[in-house]
Each structure stands twice: as structure tokens, then as C-alpha cells.
Design a protein around this motif. Structure first.
Motif, PDB file in Angstrom:
ATOM      1  N   MET A 175       0.771  -1.195   0.063  1.00  0.00           N
ATOM      2  CA  MET A 175      -0.191   0.099   0.011  1.00  0.00           C
ATOM      3  C   MET A 175       0.925   1.322  -0.185  1.00  0.00           C
ATOM      4  SD  MET A 175      -2.660  -1.094   2.909  1.00  0.00           S
ATOM      5  CE  MET A 175      -4.056  -2.458   2.579  1.00  0.00           C
ATOM      6  N   TRP A 176       0.344   2.267  -0.662  1.00  0.00           N
ATOM      7  CA  TRP A 176       1.173   3.540  -0.757  1.00  0.00           C
ATOM      8  C   TRP A 176       0.408   4.670  -0.754  1.00  0.00           C
ATOM      9  CZ3 TRP A 176      -0.452   2.186  -5.486  1.00  0.00           C
ATOM     10  CH2 TRP A 176      -0.630   3.040  -6.350  1.00  0.00           C
ATOM     11  N   ASP A 177       1.088   5.767  -0.079  1.00  0.00           N
ATOM     12  CA  ASP A 177       0.043   7.217  -0.303  1.00  0.00           C
ATOM     13  C   ASP A 177       1.040   8.240  -0.038  1.00  0.00           C
ATOM     14  OD1 ASP A 177      -2.031   8.714  -0.386  1.00  0.00           O
ATOM     15  OD2 ASP A 177      -2.525   8.593   1.774  1.00  0.00           O
ATOM     16  N   GLY A 178       0.759   9.484  -0.622  1.00  0.00           N
ATOM     17  CA  GLY A 178       1.530  10.493  -0.148  1.00  0.00           C
ATOM     18  C   GLY A 178       0.773  11.627   0.493  1.00  0.00           C
ATOM     19  N   VAL A 235       6.475 -10.890  -6.861  1.00  0.00           N
ATOM     20  CA  VAL A 235       4.893 -10.736  -7.062  1.00  0.00           C
ATOM     21  C   VAL A 235       4.208  -9.943  -6.060  1.00  0.00           C
ATOM     22  CG1 VAL A 235       2.916 -12.358  -7.148  1.00  0.00           C
ATOM     23  CG2 VAL A 235       5.051 -13.453  -7.785  1.00  0.00           C
ATOM     24  N   MET A 236       3.639  -8.832  -6.680  1.00  0.00           N
ATOM     25  CA  MET A 236       3.462  -7.838  -5.577  1.00  0.00           C
ATOM     26  C   MET A 236       1.859  -7.072  -6.223  1.00  0.00           C
ATOM     27  SD  MET A 236       5.413  -7.332  -2.999  1.00  0.00           S
ATOM     28  CE  MET A 236       4.843  -6.034  -2.305  1.00  0.00           C
ATOM     29  N   ARG A 237       1.170  -6.868  -5.459  1.00  0.00           N
ATOM     30  CA  ARG A 237      -0.012  -6.003  -5.906  1.00  0.00           C
ATOM     31  C   ARG A 237       0.141  -4.759  -4.838  1.00  0.00           C
ATOM     32  NH1 ARG A 237      -4.422  -8.934  -4.592  1.00  0.00           N
ATOM     33  NH2 ARG A 237      -4.928  -7.559  -2.449  1.00  0.00           N
ATOM     34  N   PHE A 238       0.237  -3.741  -5.909  1.00  0.00           N
ATOM     35  CA  PHE A 238       0.336  -2.314  -5.287  1.00  0.00           C
ATOM     36  C   PHE A 238      -0.925  -1.565  -5.273  1.00  0.00           C
ATOM     37  CE2 PHE A 238       4.286  -3.300  -7.160  1.00  0.00           C
ATOM     38  CZ  PHE A 238       5.180  -2.882  -6.181  1.00  0.00           C
ATOM     39  N   GLU A 239      -1.228  -1.252  -4.333  1.00  0.00           N
ATOM     40  CA  GLU A 239      -2.834  -0.508  -3.910  1.00  0.00           C
ATOM     41  C   GLU A 239      -2.327   0.754  -3.242  1.00  0.00           C
ATOM     42  OE1 GLU A 239      -4.823  -2.953  -1.193  1.00  0.00           O
ATOM     43  OE2 GLU A 239      -5.155  -4.531  -2.533  1.00  0.00           O
ATOM     44  N   GLY A 240      -3.361   1.760  -4.016  1.00  0.00           N
ATOM     45  CA  GLY A 240      -3.300   3.202  -3.710  1.00  0.00           C
ATOM     46  C   GLY A 240      -4.719   3.768  -3.937  1.00  0.00           C
ATOM     47  N   ASP A 241      -4.747   4.981  -3.050  1.00  0.00           N
ATOM     48  CA  ASP A 241      -6.084   5.895  -3.345  1.00  0.00           C
ATOM     49  C   ASP A 241      -6.017   7.024  -4.265  1.00  0.00           C
ATOM     50  OD1 ASP A 241      -4.915   7.731  -1.913  1.00  0.00           O
ATOM     51  OD2 ASP A 241      -5.685   7.085   0.085  1.00  0.00           O
ATOM     52  N   THR A 242      -5.126   7.010  -5.310  1.00  0.00           N
ATOM     53  CA  THR A 242      -5.109   7.915  -6.128  1.00  0.00           C
ATOM     54  C   THR A 242      -5.465   7.675  -7.628  1.00  0.00           C
ATOM     55  OG1 THR A 242      -3.103   8.621  -4.988  1.00  0.00           O
ATOM     56  CG2 THR A 242      -3.362   9.835  -6.962  1.00  0.00           C
ATOM     57  N   VAL A 244      -6.681   9.065 -10.367  1.00  0.00           N
ATOM     58  CA  VAL A 244      -6.034   9.547 -11.356  1.00  0.00           C
ATOM     59  C   VAL A 244      -4.794   8.915 -11.901  1.00  0.00           C
ATOM     60  CG1 VAL A 244      -5.124  11.791 -12.599  1.00  0.00           C
ATOM     61  CG2 VAL A 244      -7.205  11.811 -10.975  1.00  0.00           C
ATOM     62  N   VAL A 245      -3.982   8.690 -11.135  1.00  0.00           N
ATOM     63  CA  VAL A 245      -2.303   8.192 -11.506  1.00  0.00           C
ATOM     64  C   VAL A 245      -2.674   6.934 -11.799  1.00  0.00           C
ATOM     65  CG1 VAL A 245      -0.239   7.739 -10.259  1.00  0.00           C
ATOM     66  CG2 VAL A 245      -1.421   9.903  -9.919  1.00  0.00           C
ATOM     67  N   ILE A 246      -3.450   6.185 -10.978  1.00  0.00           N
ATOM     68  CA  ILE A 246      -3.671   4.714 -11.186  1.00  0.00           C
ATOM     69  C   ILE A 246      -4.137   4.393 -12.819  1.00  0.00           C
ATOM     70  CG2 ILE A 246      -4.648   2.360 -10.211  1.00  0.00           C
ATOM     71  CD1 ILE A 246      -4.576   3.435  -7.569  1.00  0.00           C
ATOM     72  N   ARG A 279      -3.726  -1.564  -8.414  1.00  0.00           N
ATOM     73  CA  ARG A 279      -5.289  -1.309  -8.367  1.00  0.00           C
ATOM     74  C   ARG A 279      -5.457  -0.305  -7.422  1.00  0.00           C
ATOM     75  NH1 ARG A 279      -8.823  -5.636  -4.892  1.00  0.00           N
ATOM     76  NH2 ARG A 279      -7.782  -5.048  -2.888  1.00  0.00           N
ATOM     77  N   PHE A 280      -6.653   0.254  -7.785  1.00  0.00           N
ATOM     78  CA  PHE A 280      -7.330   1.587  -6.712  1.00  0.00           C
ATOM     79  C   PHE A 280      -8.128   0.934  -5.683  1.00  0.00           C
ATOM     80  CE2 PHE A 280     -11.191   4.272  -5.760  1.00  0.00           C
ATOM     81  CZ  PHE A 280     -10.251   5.260  -5.273  1.00  0.00           C
ATOM     82  N   VAL A 281      -7.744   1.603  -4.593  1.00  0.00           N
ATOM     83  CA  VAL A 281      -8.558   1.230  -3.200  1.00  0.00           C
ATOM     84  C   VAL A 281      -9.091   2.648  -2.827  1.00  0.00           C
ATOM     85  CG1 VAL A 281      -7.514  -1.142  -2.840  1.00  0.00           C
ATOM     86  CG2 VAL A 281      -6.546   0.999  -1.665  1.00  0.00           C
ATOM     87  N   GLY A 282     -10.082   2.341  -2.237  1.00  0.00           N
ATOM     88  CA  GLY A 282     -10.693   3.889  -1.291  1.00  0.00           C
ATOM     89  C   GLY A 282      -9.693   4.094  -0.098  1.00  0.00           C
TER      90      GLY A 282
END
Length: 317
Positions: A175-178, A235-242, A244-246, A279-282
Motif C-alpha cells: 500500500m502507498w500514499d502521499g 509478485v506484488m499488488r500495489f494498492e493506492g487511493d489516487t 487519476v495516477v492509477i 489497483r485502486f482502493v478507497g
């Protein structure tokens, strides 16, 4: 940028932090006085080291008294003779294209790193320094890099990967966020969970004089992907709440002029690492990364690097 694959930041045979630095140089996003004034940050335009000219990439790495002294004393100045100097990324691209000896490549990057570090000592710590001291640090830097673990092909080896149990029931998640403080600085948070949603890593990163939210989100994702690659995660799934970027990444839409360079790098990383998905997550589902990003934003950069985000996050989960 049309450059040989071996000088792409994540493929260069230098430590990871220098790969990021080299990428920033190529794409002109180091926070020089010129770059900051273009972003409407109120800073003095003059070089903080010599005060002889405006602080541009070209001046800082080629014309400033510290740069000239380090190039001369390192014995590398002759390598750049006859190369165009009006645009430093072009100068560096052509310089690295003709330098095939790995030791020389490492020395060139070490000179650039010493110049940048000495500039930051003046700006952020008010330190004074002499050329002999900088040369000692230059040689120590080379020895330190040469002593890092290397594989059988004499390239820098990856550090041991954390113990991760990944089974068919789930996927390792990053998971990542700015977070941005307008007109000041920005930070990001990345949190890695195994297939059982157990915490593996919590990490904060800091960006001085960067206040574009989309750029920050993209840079945090790029940093997270680089960390995963360097530590053996395939093997990774990157999840973020942005969103537009995703969406730009999923559609390979790199037309945005503001973040085009970093989007291209991210899209290429996903294309070359088939085990990576995004993928996008809230915001609610990305809460832990948001907490880490906000905590990183509240810390001074030095404190951010030393802070134990994992223990801090454990206390809040």
C-alpha cells in the motif's frame, strides 16, 4: 530519453539511493534554486556555495568552484572535454555513453554525489568545507561502494529479502500514499503486508520542496516498486487511493506534461515485471499507508530517516 539501458537508474551498478539521485538529475527534478523558483518558491537565485551565478544544474555540476575542483582533483575532468555543456543531462548522458569502465562510471557518479552533498551541507546545515576534505570523502565513498556485497557477475548484490509467506490464497500487498504540505515539502508512506495481512514493512520517505500532489503520489509508488525489486519481491499488488495516477498507469497514458517522466518509468517497470499489478482502493482501505505518510510529513527529514515506522504502526493497528 534515448539512453543505453545500462545507465537507466534501476540498472546502473550503484547503490539504490544513487540510482534515484541519477534519475532526478536526468529529469531535472533536483531542487536547485532555479527549479524551486520555477515552482514559485521564494528562494535566492544565486548559488549558495560560490554566489557567482544562478544555481542551475549546469552551474552546480560543471561551473561552481566546488564542481571544478572535484572534477580536476578526481582526475576525471578530461573525460568531459569536447562534450556539450549547455544542458547538463545531455552532458552526463554523453559522458556515461563513452565511459565503459564500471570503476569510472562509479567515480563519475561519486563526484556528482559529493557535489550535491556539499551543496546541501551549506544550504541546510550551514557547514563550511575544504576541497581536501571533500576529496577524502570522495575516495571513502568509492571504497564503501566497492566493499558492498556483489554477485558472481561482479554487480551489486541485492540484500536478503525479508521472510515472506505467499500462498495461493493471497498476494503480498504494498500500500502507498502521499501527503503534501503546500509550499514546503511532501512525504510518502509505503506498507507491505503478506498474504495473511501481517505487517512486513512500514517505511516513510521525504521530499523537500515538492508540492505537486500527483507527482508525490507517483514518486512514492516508484520508490515502493524500486524497494520491492531491490529486496527480491517479484509478485506484488500495489494498492493506492489516487485514482487519476492509477488510471494513467493502467491505460499507459503518459501524456501528462507535469509527471510524464515518472509515469513512463512506472509503466516500464510494470511492463518488465509481470508479477507486479496495481489497483485502486478507497481511502478507508488505504488507511495504514495514509497514516505512515502523514507521520512522515510531520517529521523533519533527518528524523524521518531514523524513525521506526514499523513499531509506530504496530502500536496503532
Amino acid at each position: 530519453m534515448d539512453k543505453p539501458s545500462w545507465i537507466r537508474p534501476w540498472e546502473a551498478d550503484i547503490p539504490p539511493k544513487l540510482r534515484v539521485f541519477l534519475w532526478q538529475v536526468f529529469h531535472r527534478i533536483l531542487p536547485t534554486a532555479e527549479a524551486l523558483r520555477e515552482k514559485k518558491v521564494d528562494v535566492l537565485p544565486r548559488c549558495p556555495v560560490c554566489w557567482e551565478a544562478s544555481e542551475t544544474l549546469e552551474h552546480m555540476f560543471l561551473e561552481c568552484l566546488v564542481a571544478r575542483a572535484l572534477w580536476d582533483h578526481s582526475g576525471l575532468a578530461h573525460l568531459g572535454e569536447g562534450l556539450p555543456r549547455h544542458t547538463f543531462p545531455l552532458f552526463l548522458k554523453k559522458l556515461l555513453a563513452v565511459v565503459h569502465n564500471p570503476a569510472l562510471v562509479m567515480s563519475v557518479v561519486a563526484v556528482l554525489w559529493r557535489i550535491w552533498r556539499s551543496r546541501n551541507w551549506v544550504v541546510f546545515e550551514g557547514k563550511q568545507f575544504g576541497i581536501p576534505a571533500l576529496m577524502r570523502q570522495f575516495h571513502q565513498q568509492i571504497q564503501e561502494w566497492l566493499s558492498l556485497p556483489r554477485d558472481q557477475t561482479d554487480r551489486l548484490g541485492r540484500p536478503p529479502a525479508p521472510t515472506v509467506v505467499v500462498d495461493g490464497a493471497g498476494t503480498t500487498i504494498c500500500m502507498w500514499d502521499g501527503a503534501v504540505r503546500l509550499g514546503s515539502h511532501a512525504a510518502g508512506g509505503m506498507v507491505i503486508l503478506n498474504s495473511d495481512r501481517a505487517l512486513i514493512l512500514a517505511k516513510g520517505v521525504h521530499f523537500l520542496f515538492l508540492d505537486d500532489p500527483m507527482m508525490v503520489e507517483a514518486l512514492v509508488l516508484w520508490e515502493a516498486m524500486g524497494w520491492c525489486l531491490a529486496n527480491g519481491f517479484t509478485v506484488m499488488r500495489f494498492e493506492g487511493d489516487t485514482q487519476v495516477v492509477i488510471e494513467k498507469i493502467l491505460w499507459r497514458d503518459v501524456r501528462d506534461n507535469q509527471i510524464r517522466a515518472i509515469l513512463e518509468e512506472i509503466v516500464n517497470l510494470f511492463a518488465s515485471n509481470r508479477g507486479f499489478t496495481v489497483r485502486f482502493v478507497g481511502r478507508r482501505n488505504n488507511r495504514v499507508a495514509h497514516l505512515v505518510a502523514r507521520q512522515a510529513l510531520s517529521l523533519f527529514p533527518t528524523t524521518c530517516r531514523l524513525f521506526d515506522f514499523q513499531a509506530w504502526l504496530y502500536s496503532r493497528m
